[in-house]
Design an enzyme around this catalytic site. Structure first.
Site, PDB file in Angstrom:
ATOM      1  N   HIS A 186     107.108 -79.840 -57.350  1.00  0.00           N
ATOM      2  CA  HIS A 186     106.840 -78.824 -56.319  1.00  0.00           C
ATOM      3  C   HIS A 186     108.112 -78.527 -55.517  1.00  0.00           C
ATOM      4  CE1 HIS A 186     102.492 -78.375 -56.782  1.00  0.00           C
ATOM      5  NE2 HIS A 186     102.457 -79.664 -57.060  1.00  0.00           N
ATOM      6  N   ASP A 193      99.595 -76.108 -58.537  1.00  0.00           N
ATOM      7  CA  ASP A 193      98.300 -76.790 -58.567  1.00  0.00           C
ATOM      8  C   ASP A 193      97.211 -75.737 -58.700  1.00  0.00           C
ATOM      9  OD1 ASP A 193      99.590 -79.177 -58.248  1.00  0.00           O
ATOM     10  OD2 ASP A 193      99.128 -79.381 -56.104  1.00  0.00           O
ATOM     11  N   TYR A 221      93.883 -88.636 -64.280  1.00  0.00           N
ATOM     12  CA  TYR A 221      95.198 -89.080 -63.830  1.00  0.00           C
ATOM     13  C   TYR A 221      95.081 -89.339 -62.326  1.00  0.00           C
ATOM     14  CZ  TYR A 221     100.218 -89.383 -63.261  1.00  0.00           C
ATOM     15  OH  TYR A 221     101.471 -89.837 -62.977  1.00  0.00           O
ATOM     16  N   HIS A 224      94.355 -86.745 -59.310  1.00  0.00           N
ATOM     17  CA  HIS A 224      94.249 -85.403 -59.896  1.00  0.00           C
ATOM     18  C   HIS A 224      92.839 -85.081 -60.377  1.00  0.00           C
ATOM     19  CE1 HIS A 224      98.569 -85.587 -59.555  1.00  0.00           C
ATOM     20  NE2 HIS A 224      98.620 -84.298 -59.806  1.00  0.00           N
ATOM     21  N   ASP A 226      90.769 -83.529 -58.402  1.00  0.00           N
ATOM     22  CA  ASP A 226      90.322 -82.318 -57.689  1.00  0.00           C
ATOM     23  C   ASP A 226      91.232 -81.117 -57.930  1.00  0.00           C
ATOM     24  OD1 ASP A 226      92.520 -83.196 -56.323  1.00  0.00           O
ATOM     25  OD2 ASP A 226      91.605 -83.082 -54.325  1.00  0.00           O
ATOM     26  N   HIS A 227      92.196 -81.265 -58.814  1.00  0.00           N
ATOM     27  CA  HIS A 227      93.019 -80.109 -59.210  1.00  0.00           C
ATOM     28  C   HIS A 227      93.737 -80.426 -60.513  1.00  0.00           C
ATOM     29  CE1 HIS A 227      96.096 -82.606 -57.191  1.00  0.00           C
ATOM     30  NE2 HIS A 227      97.011 -81.925 -57.876  1.00  0.00           N
ATOM     31  N   HIS A 229      97.423 -79.930 -62.207  1.00  0.00           N
ATOM     32  CA  HIS A 229      98.816 -79.613 -61.864  1.00  0.00           C
ATOM     33  C   HIS A 229      99.570 -79.245 -63.147  1.00  0.00           C
ATOM     34  CE1 HIS A 229     102.933 -80.784 -60.238  1.00  0.00           C
ATOM     35  NE2 HIS A 229     103.096 -80.971 -61.535  1.00  0.00           N
TER      36      HIS A 229
HETATM   37 ZN   LIG Z   1     100.947 -80.679 -58.094  1.00  0.00          ZN
END
Ligand SMILES: [Zn+2]
Length: 257
Positions: A186, A193, A221, A224, A226-227, A229
């Site tokens: 990022h 995301d 992972y 991760h 809830d999203h 990436h």
């Molecule tokens: Zn991310």
């Protein structure tokens, strides 16, 4: 007097007519000119800035597991990406970027060169300058642009339904505020995301494999669930074990959250 008036009117209408033609021509070109206009047909073996501009826009069509180099050299991988792009939009798939391919790309881009369904603002809710990350502001912004074109390709492959961006570029301050790793992608501008719905997080993680993302982290992972990436890290690291993507569950040093 009348004769003179007639001549004046004739001249006037001629001026109006030629202005109208000029306007039509200008309007036609402006659609492309707002961002970037290609001036020649591009095919394998050619090189230049126009090739590089093409590569940015077909970066989402490298083939499964591959990443297209954005180097300005039109090699076999660029040809394959152009073919996949042409196939995705029902164009004659000859691997040569000509008027039909360019017109489709023009229709897909905004005046700031972002694809129509994504924006710089959406990819950066940290600041408006793109400064303060691990690369220059210009590099972070350029990296985000490539990720947006990859997402546009993925969006099209998933039926042109919305893909929701929940986080993109972060300055070091923004990254620290959300507890991101110091080497998070990022900070480079290429990480995005994605939130669930309409697509599931697994659908997004699985599809990302086909659209040039070297980094994919998703459900299963750590941090991760809830999203999903995706990013453009230098070498591949995929892990969304609950989705059958990659396999490692240990934390990667380039991880974010
Ligand atoms: Zn991310």
């Amino acid at each position: 007097m009348r004769r003179m008036l007639t001549r004046t009117l004739a001249t006037l209408s001629l001026v109006v007519a030629s202005t109208a033609v000029g306007l039509v021509v200008t309007a036609g070109a402006a659609q492309a000119d707002g961002c970037y206009t290609w001036g020649r047909q591009l095919s394998q073996g050619m090189s230049g800035e126009d090739v590089r501009q093409l590569q940015i826009r077909v970066a989402g069509y490298p083939g499964s597991g591959a990443v297209l180099g954005i180097d300005g050299a039109f090699g076999p991988a660029t040809r394959s990406a152009v073919i996949r792009f042409q196939q995705a939009y029902g164009l004659a798939a000859d691997g040569i970027a000509g008027p039909n391919t360019f017109n489709r790309l023009y229709a897909l881009q905004d005046d700031d060169c972002t694809p129509v369904n994504f924006s710089y603002a959406e990819l950066n809710n940290c600041n408006s300058t793109w400064a303060g990350g691990n690369v220059s502001a210009a590099t972070a912004r350029a990296n985000a642009l490539v990720s947006m074109w990859k997402l546009q390709a993925m969006r099209h492959a998933l039926g042109d339904l919305q893909i929701r961006v929940t986080s993109g570029f972060r300055s070091q301050a923004c990254n620290a505020a959300v507890g991101g790793a110091t080497s998070s992608r990022h900070l480079y501008g290429d990480a995005v995301d994605l939130g669930a719905s309409p697509h599931s997080l697994c659908t997004l993680a699985q599809a990302a494999r086909n659209h040039g993302f070297a980094g994919i982290l998703g459900p299963g992972y750590p941090d991760h669930n809830d999203h999903t990436h995706v990013d453009g890290r230098p070498s591949r690291f995929w892990s969304a074990p609950n989705c059958g993507v990659g396999g490692r569950t240990m934390r990667d040093p380039l991880d974010d959250n």
